[in-house]
Write an enzyme that holds these catalytic residues in place. Structure first.
Site, PDB file in Angstrom:
ATOM      1  N   GLY A 164       2.822   5.651   4.506  1.00  0.00           N
ATOM      2  CA  GLY A 164       2.139   6.319   5.611  1.00  0.00           C
ATOM      3  C   GLY A 164       0.759   5.794   5.926  1.00  0.00           C
ATOM      4  N   HIS A 224      -5.580  33.346 -13.219  1.00  0.00           N
ATOM      5  CA  HIS A 224      -5.400  31.904 -13.399  1.00  0.00           C
ATOM      6  C   HIS A 224      -6.272  31.139 -12.380  1.00  0.00           C
ATOM      7  CE1 HIS A 224      -2.593  28.360 -14.211  1.00  0.00           C
ATOM      8  NE2 HIS A 224      -3.208  27.978 -13.102  1.00  0.00           N
ATOM      9  N   GLU A 225      -6.177  31.551 -11.123  1.00  0.00           N
ATOM     10  CA  GLU A 225      -6.944  30.843 -10.078  1.00  0.00           C
ATOM     11  C   GLU A 225      -8.441  31.071 -10.248  1.00  0.00           C
ATOM     12  OE1 GLU A 225      -5.501  28.655  -8.477  1.00  0.00           O
ATOM     13  OE2 GLU A 225      -3.457  29.306  -8.868  1.00  0.00           O
ATOM     14  N   LYS A 270       1.485   0.493   7.725  1.00  0.00           N
ATOM     15  CA  LYS A 270       2.001  -0.873   7.567  1.00  0.00           C
ATOM     16  C   LYS A 270       2.926  -1.244   8.738  1.00  0.00           C
ATOM     17  CE  LYS A 270       3.449   0.088   3.351  1.00  0.00           C
ATOM     18  NZ  LYS A 270       2.848   1.404   3.159  1.00  0.00           N
ATOM     19  N   GLY A 285       0.826  -1.207   0.000  1.00  0.00           N
ATOM     20  CA  GLY A 285       0.000   0.000   0.000  1.00  0.00           C
ATOM     21  C   GLY A 285       0.853   1.246   0.000  1.00  0.00           C
TER      22      GLY A 285
HETATM   23  P1  ATP Z   1       5.962   3.639   4.871  1.00  0.00           P
HETATM   24  O1  ATP Z   1       5.461   2.829   3.719  1.00  0.00           O
HETATM   25  O2  ATP Z   1       6.341   5.035   4.463  1.00  0.00           O
HETATM   26  O3  ATP Z   1       6.975   2.964   5.711  1.00  0.00           O
HETATM   27  P2  ATP Z   1       3.857   2.911   6.676  1.00  0.00           P
HETATM   28  O4  ATP Z   1       2.672   2.472   5.892  1.00  0.00           O
HETATM   29  O5  ATP Z   1       4.712   1.868   7.283  1.00  0.00           O
HETATM   30  O6  ATP Z   1       4.705   3.924   5.816  1.00  0.00           O
HETATM   31  P3  ATP Z   1       3.582   3.864   9.323  1.00  0.00           P
HETATM   32  O7  ATP Z   1       5.058   4.018   9.534  1.00  0.00           O
HETATM   33  O8  ATP Z   1       2.931   2.685   9.912  1.00  0.00           O
HETATM   34  O9  ATP Z   1       3.305   3.895   7.786  1.00  0.00           O
HETATM   35  O10 ATP Z   1       2.822   5.168   9.792  1.00  0.00           O
HETATM   36  C1  ATP Z   1       3.483   6.393   9.980  1.00  0.00           C
HETATM   37  C2  ATP Z   1       2.742   7.215  11.021  1.00  0.00           C
HETATM   38  O11 ATP Z   1       1.487   7.625  10.495  1.00  0.00           O
HETATM   39  C3  ATP Z   1       2.424   6.445  12.267  1.00  0.00           C
HETATM   40  O12 ATP Z   1       3.417   6.582  13.212  1.00  0.00           O
HETATM   41  C4  ATP Z   1       1.125   7.087  12.736  1.00  0.00           C
HETATM   42  O13 ATP Z   1       1.379   8.241  13.480  1.00  0.00           O
HETATM   43  C5  ATP Z   1       0.465   7.526  11.454  1.00  0.00           C
HETATM   44  N1  ATP Z   1      -0.507   6.534  10.948  1.00  0.00           N
HETATM   45  C6  ATP Z   1      -0.472   5.944   9.723  1.00  0.00           C
HETATM   46  N2  ATP Z   1      -1.523   5.140   9.552  1.00  0.00           N
HETATM   47  C7  ATP Z   1      -2.248   5.181  10.688  1.00  0.00           C
HETATM   48  C8  ATP Z   1      -3.444   4.548  11.122  1.00  0.00           C
HETATM   49  N3  ATP Z   1      -4.111   3.706  10.336  1.00  0.00           N
HETATM   50  N4  ATP Z   1      -3.899   4.826  12.368  1.00  0.00           N
HETATM   51  C9  ATP Z   1      -3.230   5.679  13.166  1.00  0.00           C
HETATM   52  N5  ATP Z   1      -2.099   6.305  12.809  1.00  0.00           N
HETATM   53  C10 ATP Z   1      -1.600   6.089  11.587  1.00  0.00           C
END
Ligand code: ATP
Length: 498
Positions: free
Chosen positions: A112, A335-336, A115, A109
């Site tokens: 952020g 433009h905007e 995962k 996915g």
């Molecule tokens: P990457 O692919 O960049 O490593 P990731 O999918 O592993 O990203 P995470 O490291 O798990 O993402 O999430 C980063 C931060 O975003 C977390 O520390 C949290 O603060 C916030 N976050 C992301 N997804 C969630 C969620 N589903 N619920 C709560 N917080 C979230």
């Protein structure tokens, strides 16, 4: 008195030694014995075997364990992951049914989306130790280093689990695509060796070993992975971790709002609505930035306008103080306004703000009102979106006789939509295999479609020329126009007479 024993000892021992030496005693053996004892004491203490005076061995601080409840949205991913983890929790039943235990789970996915959080929660859920690494850590110039780091990672996981008295360990490898990309057998020998080592380690995981090892890997490029990694017995369970929908966004916002002083006007439902396409990490950032804005304003609570400013910041970057000339500002304003007029014509009531303040790379922007999360688009809808994107350049042509570099990202957006239309069989080409499409054919179709829509956009804007004229001065002066105010200008004589 006793608490000064160190100081008293430091003072009296040398005096005693001096006295003994003065009366003719050989102090060299005493000095040597003292040095040896001191060295021994030092060695034992640094290995942590001896209690530290005044409090015993300091406990190592463990990070708080993360549970699935602390992850917002992602209900389906959580459910699938929990099901997959059953084999760590109920090994006897799995053995009774003769089920082949799982060795690897792949989370796929966008960045952020949580995962890493899911992998951590999996460790907590199964009472396993958690060891994490990132694919990029294994990449070295020297052949063999990556492979030995993989071996080390597995060894560390087993050791940690034994030490902690746990039956299982979860190894999390983020960015697995860095080492798990397709092997080309030649140029990237280091990557190949690292991947081979990973496959060997995975094959070596035994069903009945203790501690049991489970690998969880994350990537946002599943298509890049070597098929050997994905075959049964390796990463054969794939779980999609997508961008959250509105309900998920609301959940994530409430998790990160805990402990923050939200004011009466702060409406997290509205924030969830306005943040379509945001990841969990971006939502966390919205709340954090809003808190910073509130603190800077010396407000006791975080209010809705702080949250709105934070959404803009996360979406478009920090406000910059680039000085523009009057002509440049006028060009940006027109433009905007072009984008805003077209957006209202395509989707009435959709403009939330028209702004003339530079942010990130943009010199101005139009913010749109939240839409329903949608996953299906018709050709008509997409053509409307293209017209909104082209309207900035169209307005510049209308008033200045030519365009500027300010439309670059608009054109990128328009071309992205055209690509989606082509791939979805929504253009004159009909249903096509995107892989067989030559760049020339795509360019021709894109040009024909964009030229036609550009002409249509210019015609629409020409009809509303007076809206530009009426709202320009105010936008230049105040730098922002609310959606409602802008719609008042739009409802002027042109619409009335139309
Ligand atoms: P990457 O692919 O960049 O490593 P990731 O999918 O592993 O990203 P995470 O490291 O798990 O993402 O999430 C980063 C931060 O975003 C977390 O520390 C949290 O603060 C916030 N976050 C992301 N997804 C969630 C969620 N589903 N619920 C709560 N917080 C979230």
């Amino acid at each position: 008195m006793l608490k000064y024993w160190k100081e008293m000892l430091t003072g009296s021992v040398p005096v005693l030694l001096l006295f003994l030496w003065y009366v003719g005693v050989n102090v060299v053996p005493i000095l040597l014995a003292g040095a040896v004892a001191g060295l021994l004491l030092f060695a034992v203490r640094t290995r942590g075997q001896l209690p530290v005076p005044g409090g015993g061995k300091a406990p190592r601080k463990q990070p708080a364990a993360l549970t699935f409840d602390e992850i917002g949205g992602q209900e389906r991913a959580k459910q699938e992951l929990m099901e997959a983890l059953e084999f760590l929790i109920r090994p006897d039943e799995i053995a009774r049914f003769g089920i082949r235990p799982l060795k690897g789970i792949l989370l796929t996915g966008p960045p952020g989306t949580g995962k890493t959080l899911l992998a951590k929660a999996a460790a907590h859920h199964t009472d396993s130790v958690f060891v994490a690494a990132s694919g990029s850590e294994f990449v070295e110039m020297y052949v063999g280093v990556g492979a030995s780091r993989i071996r080390e990672l597995f060894r560390e996981a087993r050791q940690k689990a034994r030490k902690a008295g746990k039956n299982s360990a979860i190894i999390f490898i983020d960015e697995i695509d860095v080492i798990g990309g397709r092997r080309d057998g030649g140029q990237h020998r280091e990557y190949d060796q690292t991947l081979n080592q990973l496959l060997t380690e995975m094959d070596g995981i035994q069903a009945n070993e203790s501690p049991r090892i489970l690998l969880i890997a994350a990537t946002n490029r599943k298509d890049m992975l070597d098929s050997a990694l994905l075959r049964p017995g390796r990463f054969d369970r794939h779980i999609a971790v997508d961008l959250p929908d509105k309900k998920g966004r609301r959940h994530i916002l409430s998790i990160h709002a805990a402990g923050k002083p939200l004011g009466k006007t702060a409406d997290l439902d509205k924030v969830a609505e306005e943040t379509f396409g945001f990841s969990g990490a971006q939502l966390e950032s919205v709340l954090n930035e809003a808190a910073i804005y509130a603190m800077r304003e010396e407000s006791d609570t975080i209010e809705m306008h702080h949250l709105t400013m934070a959404i803009d910041k996360v979406m478009m970057g920090e406000k910059t103080d680039r000085e523009a000339t009057r002509e440049e500002r006028e060009r940006v304003a027109l433009h905007e306004l072009g984008h805003a007029i077209m957006a209202e014509l395509v989707r009435p009531g959709s403009v939330s703000t028209v702004a003339l303040s530079p942010r990130g790379q943009a010199l101005g922007y139009v913010r749109h009102n939240p839409q329903q999360d949608r996953y299906l688009y018709t050709a008509e809808y997409l053509e409307g979106q293209i017209m909104v994107a082209l309207a900035g350049a169209a307005a510049e042509e209308l008033f200045f006789g030519g365009r500027s570099t300010g439309s670059r990202s608009d054109f990128e957006q328009a071309l992205g939509i055209v690509r989606t239309m082509v791939e979805s069989g929504l253009t004159e080409l009909g249903i096509v295999d995107p892989g067989m499409l030559t760049p020339e054919t795509f360019s021709r179709v894109a040009r024909d479609l964009l030229d036609r829509l550009m002409e249509k956009t210019k015609a629409c804007l020409r009809e509303h020329r007076d809206v530009f004229e009426r709202s320009l001065e105010l936008l230049m002066r105040e730098e922002t126009l609310s959606g409602d105010r802008f719609r008042e200008f739009l409802r002027g004589p042109v619409q009335a007479g139309a």
